[in-house]
Design a protein around this motif. Structure first.
Motif, PDB file in Angstrom:
ATOM      1  N   ILE A 100     -13.826  10.993   1.901  1.00 24.78           N
ATOM      2  CA  ILE A 100     -12.690  10.114   2.135  1.00 24.78           C
ATOM      3  C   ILE A 100     -11.463  10.743   1.501  1.00 24.78           C
ATOM      4  O   ILE A 100     -11.522  11.272   0.392  1.00 24.78           O
ATOM      5  N   GLY A 101     -10.334  10.694   2.225  1.00 34.00           N
ATOM      6  CA  GLY A 101      -9.062  11.140   1.682  1.00 34.00           C
ATOM      7  C   GLY A 101      -8.099   9.975   1.612  1.00 34.00           C
ATOM      8  O   GLY A 101      -8.041   9.153   2.534  1.00 34.00           O
ATOM      9  N   ILE A 102      -7.360   9.876   0.513  1.00 30.81           N
ATOM     10  CA  ILE A 102      -6.405   8.779   0.318  1.00 30.81           C
ATOM     11  C   ILE A 102      -5.088   9.362  -0.170  1.00 30.81           C
ATOM     12  O   ILE A 102      -5.064  10.138  -1.121  1.00 30.81           O
ATOM     13  N   ASP A 103      -4.008   8.972   0.479  1.00 35.20           N
ATOM     14  CA  ASP A 103      -2.673   9.397   0.071  1.00 35.20           C
ATOM     15  C   ASP A 103      -1.925   8.178  -0.454  1.00 35.20           C
ATOM     16  O   ASP A 103      -1.597   7.257   0.294  1.00 35.20           O
ATOM     17  N   PHE A 104      -1.680   8.180  -1.770  1.00 33.24           N
ATOM     18  CA  PHE A 104      -0.899   7.113  -2.385  1.00 33.24           C
ATOM     19  C   PHE A 104       0.567   7.543  -2.378  1.00 33.24           C
ATOM     20  O   PHE A 104       1.062   8.137  -3.346  1.00 33.24           O
ATOM     21  N   ALA A 105       1.257   7.282  -1.272  1.00 35.91           N
ATOM     22  CA  ALA A 105       2.664   7.620  -1.157  1.00 35.91           C
ATOM     23  C   ALA A 105       3.509   6.624  -1.950  1.00 35.91           C
ATOM     24  O   ALA A 105       2.997   5.647  -2.495  1.00 35.91           O
ATOM     25  N   ARG A 106       4.812   6.867  -1.991  1.00 40.28           N
ATOM     26  CA  ARG A 106       5.677   6.000  -2.792  1.00 40.28           C
ATOM     27  C   ARG A 106       5.682   4.565  -2.291  1.00 40.28           C
ATOM     28  O   ARG A 106       5.663   3.619  -3.074  1.00 40.28           O
ATOM     29  N   ARG A 107       5.695   4.393  -0.979  1.00 36.46           N
ATOM     30  CA  ARG A 107       5.833   3.054  -0.402  1.00 36.46           C
ATOM     31  C   ARG A 107       4.771   2.758   0.651  1.00 36.46           C
ATOM     32  O   ARG A 107       4.981   1.943   1.533  1.00 36.46           O
ATOM     33  N   GLY A 108       3.661   3.417   0.578  1.00 37.85           N
ATOM     34  CA  GLY A 108       2.611   3.192   1.555  1.00 37.85           C
ATOM     35  C   GLY A 108       1.323   3.876   1.161  1.00 37.85           C
ATOM     36  O   GLY A 108       1.285   4.733   0.269  1.00 37.85           O
ATOM     37  N   LEU A 109       0.264   3.480   1.837  1.00 35.07           N
ATOM     38  CA  LEU A 109      -1.064   4.013   1.565  1.00 35.07           C
ATOM     39  C   LEU A 109      -1.679   4.494   2.869  1.00 35.07           C
ATOM     40  O   LEU A 109      -1.616   3.796   3.892  1.00 35.07           O
TER      41      LEU A 109
ATOM     42  N   ALA B 230      -6.244   5.014   8.643  1.00 32.88           N
ATOM     43  CA  ALA B 230      -5.548   3.731   8.537  1.00 32.88           C
ATOM     44  C   ALA B 230      -4.396   3.875   7.558  1.00 32.88           C
ATOM     45  O   ALA B 230      -4.461   4.677   6.624  1.00 32.88           O
ATOM     46  N   SER B 231      -3.343   3.105   7.774  1.00 32.27           N
ATOM     47  CA  SER B 231      -2.169   3.137   6.908  1.00 32.27           C
ATOM     48  C   SER B 231      -1.633   1.721   6.724  1.00 32.27           C
ATOM     49  O   SER B 231      -1.819   0.859   7.582  1.00 32.27           O
ATOM     50  N   GLU B 232      -0.989   1.509   5.583  1.00 29.26           N
ATOM     51  CA  GLU B 232      -0.346   0.218   5.347  1.00 29.26           C
ATOM     52  C   GLU B 232       0.790   0.403   4.347  1.00 29.26           C
ATOM     53  O   GLU B 232       0.601   1.005   3.287  1.00 29.26           O
ATOM     54  N   PRO B 233       1.980  -0.093   4.688  1.00 28.40           N
ATOM     55  CA  PRO B 233       3.104   0.018   3.751  1.00 28.40           C
ATOM     56  C   PRO B 233       2.955  -0.976   2.603  1.00 28.40           C
ATOM     57  O   PRO B 233       2.252  -1.981   2.713  1.00 28.40           O
ATOM     58  N   HIS B 234       3.626  -0.683   1.497  1.00 27.60           N
ATOM     59  CA  HIS B 234       3.660  -1.626   0.383  1.00 27.60           C
ATOM     60  C   HIS B 234       4.951  -1.412  -0.392  1.00 27.60           C
ATOM     61  O   HIS B 234       5.666  -0.421  -0.201  1.00 27.60           O
TER      62      HIS B 234
END
Length: 439
Positions: free
Chosen positions: A87-96, A111-115
């Motif tokens: 599994i790869g996960i990118d914890f971006a500044r305003r999204g995942l 899958a992606s989701e903003p936060h």
């Protein structure tokens, strides 16, 4: 399917990978056929198979999948297509952004989701868990999971030894070891959630890895990747290897000075590229010029409509970006430059000024050898790079710190299917094949 480190566990992991690789290559096989191919003793093979079946990595093939013969056919075994290995996960500044591959190394879901910016790590880890569970409709089996590759914003130090990570997790004291072995909070949170080692790196560097394996620069030996997003950063592939730097600081192109009298940067510097080429900086410049745009899609719309302030701002930003890239080109000598991130969606309005700057500032002897391309993997590039970090199979990682208990295998490289532009002395460009372009 994660084991402690040590000679015996490494040997066992190697045997597991051997069996899995045979099933990838040949499809369903009986235990006897596996024995002929692998050369392991019957006892060792059956022990390995029992573990793989127990973990969900291997299942009995349906009768039509196996070889036919007289009498009762021998049971055949095959890879479980629903078993997630990485599994790869990118914890971006305003999204995942998350991605997963199965044991056949096929991407089974993204899958992606903003936060909101500044979301606590506990909530980000919970969001990551939820997104992973939604992949393939919630049917992804995690019993075969070997590790998770994670990208985070900002510098990342030397990889944490998994035993030190486990010890720190058990004692709930991340500061108990040497400074360079202190785990990132998200490593502890995800390890608790998934029960496997968590490999960490800078997310833009992982995006560079993803684009160099599956994306715009697939097959490239010397690649410069730049992501233009809420932050500005990138990664380098030098001589066929992903470059990390002595302290994990490679690829911080956003903190190269472009204006000594410019705005202060979050890094503590002044006039960094990020102060003029990040999403916030570009939108602020556009609004100061009389434009109206609250986000990048609105800026893209204005650009496509030929809005003069938008085109002027992007021309200035592109010139600054090209100046930085030209300096890096002259120092490193890449053959491919990949531009990614949300701002790349502005297209020619930004790319052409970058080309002009490269054409004017890259050394004449090499400028026609530099190919400028748009990224093709979109927002999941960093997550896919995290998967590549876990599998540790690409030649690009041959000199990169290896993850825990990870054996070499078959990560496939594909030919680039993207828009390619070669810089000329006048800053013009020749178009190659065109395909889907993303951030």
């Amino acid at each position: 399917m994660s084991h402690p480190r040590g000679p015996l566990s490494q040997l066992r992991r190697g045997h597991e990978e051997l069996v899995l690789e045979l099933l990838r290559k040949h499809g369903p096989l009986s235990r006897g056929e596996l024995g002929k191919h692998c050369g392991l003793s019957r006892t060792t093979l059956y022990d390995i198979l029992a573990e793989l079946v127990s973990s969900g990595a291997v299942v009995a093939a349906s009768q039509q999948d196996g070889p036919r013969g007289r009498g009762r056919p021998a049971e055949t075994l095959t890879l479980n297509p629903d078993a997630g290995q990485a599994i790869g996960i990118d914890f971006a500044r305003r999204g995942l952004h998350v991605a997963a591959v199965n044991l056949a190394h096929e991407i089974v879901g993204t899958a992606s989701e903003p936060h909101a910016a500044g979301l606590p790590w506990e909530q980000r880890a919970e969001l990551a868990w939820r997104l992973v569970r939604t992949l393939t409709g919630g049917g992804l089996e995690l019993g075969a999971l070997s590790a998770i590759g994670v990208g985070v914003v900002g510098p990342v130090g030397p990889p944490l030894d998994p035993e030190a990570e486990a010890e720190a997790h058990a004692e709930n004291d991340p500061a108990s070891g040497p400074e360079d072995e202190v785990p990132h909070p998200v490593q502890l949170l995800l390890r608790e959630r998934f029960g496997v080692p968590v490999l960490l790196d800078n997310n833009t560097r992982l995006a560079a890895l993803g684009e160099s394996i599956w994306g715009a620069a697939a097959g490239g030996q010397d690649v410069l990747y730049l992501r233009l997003s809420h932050g500005v950063g990138g990664g380098l592939v030098v001589g066929g290897s992903l470059h990390r730097g002595a302290y994990g600081l490679s690829g911080e192109f956003g903190h190269i000075t472009v204006d000594q009298d410019g705005a202060p940067c979050d890094c503590g510097g002044t006039g960094c590229l990020e102060t003029v080429a990040s999403i916030r900086a570009v939108l602020e410049s556009y609004r100061a010029a009389g434009g109206r745009a609250e986000d990048v899609p609105e800026l893209v719309k204005a650009t496509r409509a030929g809005d003069a302030p938008a085109l002027a701002v992007l021309a200035e930003v592109g010139a600054a970006i090209g100046h930085v890239l030209a300096a890096v080109c002259n120092a490193i000598g890449p053959s491919v430059i990949v531009i990614g991130g949300e701002l790349a969606e502005t297209g020619a309005a930004l790319i052409e000024p970058i080309e002009r700057a490269l054409g004017a500032q890259v050394m004449p002897v090499s400028r026609h050898r530099v190919s400028l391309r748009r990224a093709t993997l979109g927002e999941v590039a960093g997550a896919l790079g995290g998967i590549a970090l876990v599998l540790h199979e690409s030649p690009l990682l041959s000199r990169y710190p290896a993850g825990p208990d990870l054996a070499p295998g078959l990560l496939r490289q594909e030919d680039p299917m993207n828009q390619s532009r070669h810089v000329t002395a006048r800053g013009a460009a020749t178009d190659g094949r065109t395909a889907k372009e993303g951030s």
